[in-house]
Write an enzyme that holds these catalytic residues in place. Structure first.
Site, short mmCIF file in Angstrom:
data_model
loop_
_atom_site.label_atom_id
_atom_site.label_comp_id
_atom_site.label_asym_id
_atom_site.label_seq_id
_atom_site.Cartn_x
_atom_site.Cartn_y
_atom_site.Cartn_z
N ASP A 66 -29.21 5.97 -21.49
CA ASP A 66 -28.14 6.44 -20.60
C ASP A 66 -27.20 5.31 -20.23
O ASP A 66 -26.17 5.53 -19.59
CB ASP A 66 -28.69 7.14 -19.36
N SER A 67 -27.50 4.10 -20.70
CA SER A 67 -26.57 2.98 -20.60
C SER A 67 -25.27 3.28 -21.33
O SER A 67 -24.27 2.59 -21.13
CB SER A 67 -27.20 1.70 -21.16
N ASP A 105 -32.86 9.08 -23.58
CA ASP A 105 -33.03 9.03 -22.13
C ASP A 105 -32.73 10.39 -21.50
O ASP A 105 -31.74 11.05 -21.87
CB ASP A 105 -32.08 8.00 -21.51
N LYS A 135 -37.27 9.58 -22.77
CA LYS A 135 -37.65 8.53 -21.83
C LYS A 135 -37.19 8.94 -20.44
O LYS A 135 -36.09 9.47 -20.27
CB LYS A 135 -37.04 7.19 -22.20
N GLU A 137 -37.33 7.65 -16.13
CA GLU A 137 -37.60 6.57 -15.19
C GLU A 137 -38.51 7.05 -14.06
O GLU A 137 -38.54 8.24 -13.74
CB GLU A 137 -36.30 6.04 -14.61
N GLU A 204 -38.75 -3.10 -17.06
CA GLU A 204 -37.45 -3.75 -16.98
C GLU A 204 -37.30 -4.60 -15.73
O GLU A 204 -37.68 -4.19 -14.62
CB GLU A 204 -36.32 -2.71 -16.99
#
Length: 289
Positions: A66-67, A105, A135, A137, A204
């Site tokens: 999602d970056s 993501d 993925k 978080e 991270e």
């Protein structure tokens, strides 16, 4: 399946399938044996078909992160990223790769409400992109969701430590785990996500000693970013690694300076256009008569 096929007769990319099987979640999980991974796992981000083609031979995993909100769309954070963005770019990366496992993501707001919400959106991602994993978080709070997805056939990558989607709660992007209480929480988060069934975990922006401790404490591969060389693998944002931005995080090593090289190429092109030196006979069409 035609959604994921490129017409090689008209596509500039003209990809050619490479013989061999694509990496799978069980195969990557199996890389860690008795607490260690003999050969570290290589992971990079990809957001486009062409970049996926270039990275695929060298990586075990490609992450459609999602970056892309910041890298592709110029957004201030990952929070505004939508499910539609992730699906569109995920499908492009799958089309451009043959070897690496492609993970996508789950964007902010697409999985936190309930395990049922997460399954609906994760299954949409897999259907629309052809990717092999998602993925998400979060630590212990997300463990029931991870377990729910895995039990229903969706491979999951966990993500603990510095979690960019929680930047408003964390108060910034600084390294995590400096305080003993936070260190214990992040370690507990990793263990809980491991127990919930994630096949690997991204760690991270944590202190090196904490990353080492997590790597030793969990049974699945740990992929570090701003963590430790002792992790079971590493991931970076490809555009940072290639030097496409003036500012990069402290934990990034620049392997090239493409921003300068692209600028120089554009400058050379502009000068030739303005002096009418381009196009030449080599780039124009003339009558054969």
């Amino acid at each position: 399946m035609s959604t994921f096929t490129i017409d090689t007769a008209t596509s500039r990319a003209t990809p050619s399938p490479v013989p061999g099987k694509r990496m799978t979640a069980p195969a990557l999980r199996a890389r860690k044996v008795d607490g260690s991974t003999a050969e570290p796992i290589v992971m990079l981000t990809a957001y486009t078909m062409r970049m996926a083609q270039l990275l695929d031979p060298h990586c075990e995993m490609l992450l459609v992160g999602d970056s892309l909100g910041q890298v592709i769309y110029g957004l201030p954070s990952t929070i505004p990223v939508t499910l539609e963005m992730m699906c569109a770019h995920g499908a492009a990366v799958v089309r451009g790769s043959w070897h690496a496992l492609v993970a996508v993501d789950m964007p902010f707001g697409s999985y936190e409400q309930s395990p049922e919400q997460a399954f609906a959106n994760a299954s949409r991602i897999l259907k629309e992109t052809g990717c092999a994993a998602v993925k998400l978080e979060g630590g212990a709070a997300m463990a029931p969701t991870v377990e729910f997805l895995v039990q229903r056939g969706i491979p999951v990558i966990g993500h603990v430590g510095l979690t960019p989607q929680a930047v408003n709660t964390l108060g910034g992007y600084g390294a995590r785990g400096r305080q003993e209480q936070e260190k214990r929480k992040i370690l507990f988060d990793a263990r809980t996500i491991d127990a919930a069934g994630a096949f690997c975990i991204v760690v991270e922006g944590v202190l090196e000693e904490l990353a080492d401790e997590i790597t030793s404490a969990v049974s699945v591969p740990v992929i570090g970013i701003g963590a430790s060389a002792n992790c079971d693998g590493q991931v970076l944002v490809t555009d940072d690694m290639l030097g496409l931005f003036e500012r990069t995080p402290r934990f990034v090593k620049r392997y090239d300076d493409l921003a300068t090289r692209i600028g120089e190429a554009a400058q050379a092109y502009a000068e030739e256009v303005r002096r009418r030196r381009f196009p030449t006979a080599d780039q124009t069409y003339r009558s054969k008569a």
